[in-house]
Design an enzyme around this catalytic site. Structure first.
Site, PDB file in Angstrom:
ATOM      1  N   CYS A  85      70.828  46.912  45.475  1.00 33.13           N
ATOM      2  CA  CYS A  85      71.347  47.026  44.108  1.00 33.13           C
ATOM      3  C   CYS A  85      72.554  47.946  44.141  1.00 33.13           C
ATOM      4  O   CYS A  85      72.414  49.171  44.237  1.00 33.13           O
ATOM      5  CB  CYS A  85      70.314  47.546  43.125  1.00 33.13           C
ATOM      6  SG  CYS A  85      70.920  47.478  41.406  1.00 33.13           S
ATOM      7  N   LEU A  86      73.725  47.348  44.079  1.00 33.44           N
ATOM      8  CA  LEU A  86      74.971  48.102  44.231  1.00 33.44           C
ATOM      9  C   LEU A  86      75.199  49.088  43.092  1.00 33.44           C
ATOM     10  O   LEU A  86      75.441  50.279  43.315  1.00 33.44           O
ATOM     11  CB  LEU A  86      76.134  47.116  44.342  1.00 33.44           C
ATOM     12  CG  LEU A  86      77.527  47.699  44.510  1.00 33.44           C
ATOM     13  CD1 LEU A  86      78.324  46.880  45.514  1.00 33.44           C
ATOM     14  CD2 LEU A  86      78.276  47.727  43.171  1.00 33.44           C
ATOM     15  N   VAL A  87      75.076  48.622  41.849  1.00 35.65           N
ATOM     16  CA  VAL A  87      75.446  49.478  40.723  1.00 35.65           C
ATOM     17  C   VAL A  87      74.420  50.587  40.499  1.00 35.65           C
ATOM     18  O   VAL A  87      74.765  51.664  39.995  1.00 35.65           O
ATOM     19  CB  VAL A  87      75.666  48.643  39.453  1.00 35.65           C
ATOM     20  CG1 VAL A  87      74.348  48.151  38.865  1.00 35.65           C
ATOM     21  CG2 VAL A  87      76.470  49.422  38.419  1.00 35.65           C
ATOM     22  N   TYR A 142      78.563  43.002  35.243  1.00 34.80           N
ATOM     23  CA  TYR A 142      78.110  44.111  34.406  1.00 34.80           C
ATOM     24  C   TYR A 142      78.907  44.208  33.097  1.00 34.80           C
ATOM     25  O   TYR A 142      79.979  43.626  32.952  1.00 34.80           O
ATOM     26  CB  TYR A 142      78.260  45.434  35.165  1.00 34.80           C
ATOM     27  CG  TYR A 142      77.832  45.396  36.601  1.00 34.80           C
ATOM     28  CD1 TYR A 142      76.538  45.035  36.956  1.00 34.80           C
ATOM     29  CD2 TYR A 142      78.730  45.729  37.620  1.00 34.80           C
ATOM     30  CE1 TYR A 142      76.147  44.997  38.286  1.00 34.80           C
ATOM     31  CE2 TYR A 142      78.340  45.696  38.952  1.00 34.80           C
ATOM     32  CZ  TYR A 142      77.055  45.323  39.282  1.00 34.80           C
ATOM     33  OH  TYR A 142      76.675  45.287  40.588  1.00 34.80           O
ATOM     34  N   ASN A 172      69.380  41.043  33.606  1.00 32.81           N
ATOM     35  CA  ASN A 172      69.528  40.770  35.029  1.00 32.81           C
ATOM     36  C   ASN A 172      69.154  39.336  35.406  1.00 32.81           C
ATOM     37  O   ASN A 172      69.725  38.768  36.333  1.00 32.81           O
ATOM     38  CB  ASN A 172      68.698  41.761  35.851  1.00 32.81           C
ATOM     39  CG  ASN A 172      69.269  41.974  37.241  1.00 32.81           C
ATOM     40  OD1 ASN A 172      70.493  41.988  37.430  1.00 32.81           O
ATOM     41  ND2 ASN A 172      68.407  42.148  38.231  1.00 32.81           N
ATOM     42  N   CYS A 203      78.050  42.380  42.927  1.00 36.85           N
ATOM     43  CA  CYS A 203      76.666  42.524  42.472  1.00 36.85           C
ATOM     44  C   CYS A 203      75.810  41.611  43.322  1.00 36.85           C
ATOM     45  O   CYS A 203      76.151  40.435  43.498  1.00 36.85           O
ATOM     46  CB  CYS A 203      76.543  42.149  40.997  1.00 36.85           C
ATOM     47  SG  CYS A 203      74.837  42.041  40.400  1.00 36.85           S
ATOM     48  N   VAL A 204      74.700  42.121  43.812  1.00 36.28           N
ATOM     49  CA  VAL A 204      73.853  41.315  44.686  1.00 36.28           C
ATOM     50  C   VAL A 204      72.971  40.329  43.920  1.00 36.28           C
ATOM     51  O   VAL A 204      72.269  39.523  44.532  1.00 36.28           O
ATOM     52  CB  VAL A 204      72.975  42.210  45.589  1.00 36.28           C
ATOM     53  CG1 VAL A 204      73.845  43.020  46.536  1.00 36.28           C
ATOM     54  CG2 VAL A 204      72.079  43.122  44.750  1.00 36.28           C
TER      55      VAL A 204
END
Length: 262
Positions: A85-87, A142, A172, A203-204
Site C-alpha cells: 500500500c503505497l499511500v 486518490y 478502495n 497505487c497498487v
C-alpha cells in the site's frame, strides 16, 4: 535468503489492505511472466490490514496493523515480504518507507524467520532512481490531497512531477473496479513532454498491468506502475535477476541486476 536455483519455490509474502484485490493478481502475473524465461518458481501468501476507504484516518489505522501481518507471514517462513500500500506509507511522513522496512524486518527477525521487506512506496522511489527519472508524469486514483502527498513525497526524494491526474476515488473497491482501458487516454491528457518516465498507476490497487507495455510503446519512454516497481524490488531482494517480459522497460532485463536503492 535462499540460494538461486533451488528446487523448492520461493515464498512471496504480501501485506495488503483488506479491500485490495489487485496486488494478489498483478504481482503473481509478473512473477509468472518471469517463470516463462527463468527456472525459479514462486508461491504467494498474504496477510490483510483492515481498510475500506482511502482516507488518512483509515490509512494510519491500517498501517498500525502491519507488524501483525509481518509476524503472520514470517510464521509461514516467507522468503521476502512486500508491503502493498503505497499511500499508507507515504502519508505517514517523508522517508517512512525506510522506517517501515526496518521495523517490519525486525518483526521477522524477532520471530526467528528473518526476511527482507520491500514497500511499494520505497520500490517506486527506488525504481524511478534506477531508471534515472528525475521528472515524471503520474496517474493516481486518490483524492487530490492524498495525490499531492504522493507528489510531495517523491519531490523530497529528488523526483519532480511535471503533471498528474487524481481520479478522486476514495472507495478502495471502486479503485480496483476502475477500467484499465481508460488509462492510455488519461495519460494522453497529461503533460509528459519533459518527463523521463510515466507512472501509469501510483497505487497498487489501481489495475494497470495490461497497459504498461502498450503505453510505453506509444510514448517511447519508460512506463511503470507501483506494482511493476514492487515486483522489481521483490526479485532483487531475493537476489534474483529482475525480469518480466511485456511489463515495460524496468523489467525488460535492462535493470535485471540493478542494486535495490530507496
Amino acid at each position: 535468503m535462499n540460494a538461486p536455483g533451488r528446487q523448492l519455490p520461493y515464498r512471496i509474502g504480501q501485506i495488503v489492505p483488506s479491500s485490495n484485490v489487485t496486488m494478489e493478481t498483478e504481482i503473481p502475473a509478473l512473477f509468472r511472466a518471469r517463470e516463462r524465461v527463468a527456472p525459479e518458481r514462486f508461491t504467494f501468501h498474504s496477510s490483510r490490514m483492515r481498510m475500506k476507504q482511502v482516507r488518512p484516518e483509515e490509512l494510519a489505522a491500517m498501517d498500525d496493523e502491519a507488524g501483525r501481518c509481518a509476524a503472520e507471514l514470517s510464521d509461514a517462513r516467507v522468503d521476502v515480504l512486500g508491503y502493498a500500500c503505497l499511500v499508507a506509507v507515504m502519508s505517514q511522513g517523508h522517508g517512512h518507507h525506510r522506517t517501515a522496512q526496518r521495523e517490519l524486518a525486525e518483526v521477522t527477525r524477532h520471530n526467528g524467520a528473518p526476511a527482507p521487506v520491500v514497500t511499494s512506496a520505497g520500490a517506486l522511489v527506488g525504481a524511478l532512481h534506477t531508471l534515472g527519472a528525475r521528472r515524471i508524469a503520474l496517474v493516481a486514483p486518490y483524492v487530490r490531497p492524498l495525490t499531492e502527498t504522493v507528489v510531495d513525497y517523491l519531490r523530497q526524494e529528488g523526483i519532480e512531477t511535471s503533471d498528474f491526474t487524481a481520479l478522486e476515488i476514495p472507495d478502495n473497491l471502486r479503485v480496483a473496479a476502475h477500467d484499465p482501458a481508460l488509462l492510455p487516454s488519461i495519460v494522453r491528457g497529461l503533460d509528459h513532454r519533459g518527463a523521463d518516465a510515466v507512472v501509469l498507476s501510483a497505487c497498487v490497487q489501481l489495475p494497470s498491468l495490461a497497459y504498461v507495455q502498450a503505453v510505453e510503446d506509444e510514448l517511447g519512454k519508460p512506463v511503470l506502475s507501483a506494482a511493476v516497481a514492487t515486483a522489481h524490488h521483490l526479485m532483487r531482494a531475493l537476489d534474483l535477476p529482475a525480469v518480466a517480459p511485456g511489463a515495460g522497460h524496468l523489467l525488460s532485463g535492462a535493470y535485471a541486476d540493478a542494486p535495490v536503492t530507496n
